[in-house]
Design a protein around this motif. Structure first.
Motif, PDB file in Angstrom:
ATOM      1  N   SER A  12     -12.484 117.255  40.096  1.00 11.20           N
ATOM      2  CA  SER A  12     -13.820 116.848  39.516  1.00 11.20           C
ATOM      3  C   SER A  12     -14.166 117.219  38.212  1.00 11.20           C
ATOM      4  N   LYS A  13     -14.650 116.502  37.102  1.00 13.71           N
ATOM      5  CA  LYS A  13     -15.171 116.818  36.040  1.00 13.71           C
ATOM      6  C   LYS A  13     -16.546 116.303  35.915  1.00 13.71           C
ATOM      7  N   ASN A  14     -17.192 116.056  36.981  1.00 11.81           N
ATOM      8  CA  ASN A  14     -18.695 115.737  37.131  1.00 11.81           C
ATOM      9  C   ASN A  14     -19.534 116.392  37.632  1.00 11.81           C
ATOM     10  N   ASN A  15     -20.510 116.796  37.132  1.00  8.62           N
ATOM     11  CA  ASN A  15     -21.390 117.986  37.622  1.00  8.62           C
ATOM     12  C   ASN A  15     -22.102 117.329  38.835  1.00  8.62           C
ATOM     13  N   ASP A  16     -22.189 116.348  39.146  1.00  2.00           N
ATOM     14  CA  ASP A  16     -23.188 115.757  40.132  1.00  2.00           C
ATOM     15  C   ASP A  16     -22.021 115.461  41.453  1.00  2.00           C
ATOM     16  N   PHE A  17     -20.974 115.644  41.280  1.00  2.00           N
ATOM     17  CA  PHE A  17     -19.857 115.284  42.505  1.00  2.00           C
ATOM     18  C   PHE A  17     -18.850 116.253  42.339  1.00  2.00           C
ATOM     19  N   ALA A  18     -19.107 117.217  43.473  1.00  2.00           N
ATOM     20  CA  ALA A  18     -18.087 118.402  43.518  1.00  2.00           C
ATOM     21  C   ALA A  18     -17.026 118.292  44.261  1.00  2.00           C
ATOM     22  N   VAL A  19     -15.930 118.967  44.162  1.00  2.78           N
ATOM     23  CA  VAL A  19     -14.725 119.101  44.939  1.00  2.78           C
ATOM     24  C   VAL A  19     -15.132 119.379  46.616  1.00  2.78           C
ATOM     25  N   GLY A  20     -14.683 118.483  47.362  1.00  2.00           N
ATOM     26  CA  GLY A  20     -15.032 118.883  48.858  1.00  2.00           C
ATOM     27  C   GLY A  20     -16.396 117.735  49.204  1.00  2.00           C
ATOM     28  N   ASP A  21     -16.713 117.250  48.405  1.00  2.00           N
ATOM     29  CA  ASP A  21     -17.847 116.383  48.766  1.00  2.00           C
ATOM     30  C   ASP A  21     -17.266 114.956  49.474  1.00  2.00           C
ATOM     31  N   LEU A  22     -17.890 114.477  50.416  1.00  2.00           N
ATOM     32  CA  LEU A  22     -17.172 113.217  51.057  1.00  2.00           C
ATOM     33  C   LEU A  22     -18.269 112.174  50.893  1.00  2.00           C
ATOM     34  N   ILE A  23     -17.584 111.066  50.032  1.00  2.00           N
ATOM     35  CA  ILE A  23     -18.395 109.994  49.664  1.00  2.00           C
ATOM     36  C   ILE A  23     -17.948 108.686  50.242  1.00  2.00           C
ATOM     37  N   PHE A  24     -18.781 107.783  50.374  1.00  2.00           N
ATOM     38  CA  PHE A  24     -18.584 106.222  50.545  1.00  2.00           C
ATOM     39  C   PHE A  24     -18.286 105.638  49.322  1.00  2.00           C
ATOM     40  N   GLY A  25     -17.162 104.651  49.045  1.00  6.45           N
ATOM     41  CA  GLY A  25     -17.176 103.886  47.903  1.00  6.45           C
ATOM     42  C   GLY A  25     -16.432 102.461  48.314  1.00  6.45           C
ATOM     43  N   TYR A  26     -16.508 101.624  47.518  1.00  3.17           N
ATOM     44  CA  TYR A  26     -15.783 100.347  47.500  1.00  3.17           C
ATOM     45  C   TYR A  26     -14.556 100.604  46.709  1.00  3.17           C
ATOM     46  N   TYR A  27     -13.605 101.272  47.330  1.00  2.00           N
ATOM     47  CA  TYR A  27     -12.290 101.629  46.465  1.00  2.00           C
ATOM     48  C   TYR A  27     -11.149 100.933  46.959  1.00  2.00           C
TER      49      TYR A  27
END
Length: 331
Positions: free
Chosen positions: A73-88
């Protein structure tokens, strides 16, 4: 950082009839280094659903939701280890910039304190539960004491519709494709359930199980099944057309029988729907359905396939009637 190779399932050619393995291909793609504001998602769980049969164009990654873990991650709002849901879609790794993605719904973080397993986000926080929730409650407008008929009832959408109907005080009759699934529906509290492959006719089963007629019909199948249920509906009945799985793989168009007079004289409300019409209300549905699961009012069942290479096998199982509940792939 070391380069990452993403594996992706692409639609190679349009389906003709039932999807075949040669209609798709797996490609590998080296991903570039992250830019400021980006993060890298590694798929953990991937969904397969019937709608994926018709929404992806040739040369594109198969569309759909996934639960992933952020590994760079290079985004301050999304950290390494976060689980997310997305349409990937059917992709092992995806670079994201934190903005909503996909044609249906944006990404969101999963609450690590939620006792519900992360994989259930594909069934309680995706298009599937929203389809059941809004398609039934908004279109069918159910009232306590009424009768609901739902087909493909042991699938992810159908089983949720039936259980929501029981929560709302309706009599629920389900149709499915095996005796095992019939037993499953009865364990969920359905008042009656039938294996459509072994009964004499759908009409006879409806006359037996719906002595007061049918008020609400949630149709996932279409074709002759749709016609049979219309004939047993009460005046001012409501029909939600969610899908037509009996026709998705058809090579020839079925013969059309006249149902207009039934709709007219019974003054039925018949609506097809695409779940994105309620997009801004999805979070409300997810919250209530998750609460029902935690309270034991709504049971949730998964059929799990293991490995990225098993995605097609998981997908084709939907069209062979092999699944009970939600089909997911553990990558």
């Amino acid at each position: 950082m070391a380069s990452v190779i993403a594996r992706k399932w692409l639609l190679k050619k349009n389906y003709e009839g039932t999807p075949k393995r040669e209609d798709l291909e797996i490609i590998e793609e080296e991903l570039p280094p992250l830019k400021d504001g980006e993060f890298l998602v590694e798929a953990q769980w991937i969904t397969v659903d019937p709608y994926q049969r018709i929404v992806t164009g040739v040369g594109n990654v198969i569309k759909g939701g996934q639960v992933g873990k952020i590994i760079q991650s290079k985004n301050n709002d999304f950290a390494v280890g976060d689980l997310i849901f997305g349409y990937y879609g059917w992709s092992s790794h995806t670079i994201c910039d934190g903005n909503p993605v996909g044609h249906i719904h944006g990404l969101r973080k999963l609450d690590p304190s939620n006792p519900v397993p992360p994989s259930t986000a594909l069934g309680t926080g995706d298009a599937v539960p929203a389809t059941a929730y809004f398609g039934f409650l908004d279109i069918c407008q159910p009232k306590p004491g009424e009768t609901l008929v739902v087909n493909a009832a042991a699938g992810a959408v159908g089983s949720a519709v039936g259980q929501i109907a029981k929560i709302k005080g309706l009599r629920v009759v389900g149709f499915t494709g095996s005796d095992e699934k019939v037993a499953y529906l009865k364990s969920l509290g359905f008042d009656a359930a039938y294996n459509y492959k072994t009964i004499s006719t759908i009409t006879d089963a409806l006359k037996e199980s719906c002595p007061n007629g049918v008020d609400c019909f949630f149709d996932n199948v279409g074709g002759e099944f749709f016609e049979s249920v219309l004939g047993q509906m009460n005046t001012f009945g409501r029909v939600a057309i969610c899908g037509a799985i009996s026709q998705y793989n058809a090579l020839e168009l079925p013969k059309v029988h006249p149902v207009t007079t039934i709709i007219l004289w019974k003054q039925l409300t018949v609506k097809g729907f695409i779940v994105t019409r309620w997009l801004d209300q999805w979070p409300d549905a997810f919250k209530e359905m998750t609460q029902w699961i935690q309270e034991g009012k709504l049971q949730y069942k998964e059929l799990v396939f293991n490995g990225f290479d098993s995605i097609f096998d998981a997908f084709i199982s939907l069209f062979k009637g092999a699944n009970i509940g939600k089909v997911v792939v553990k990558v």
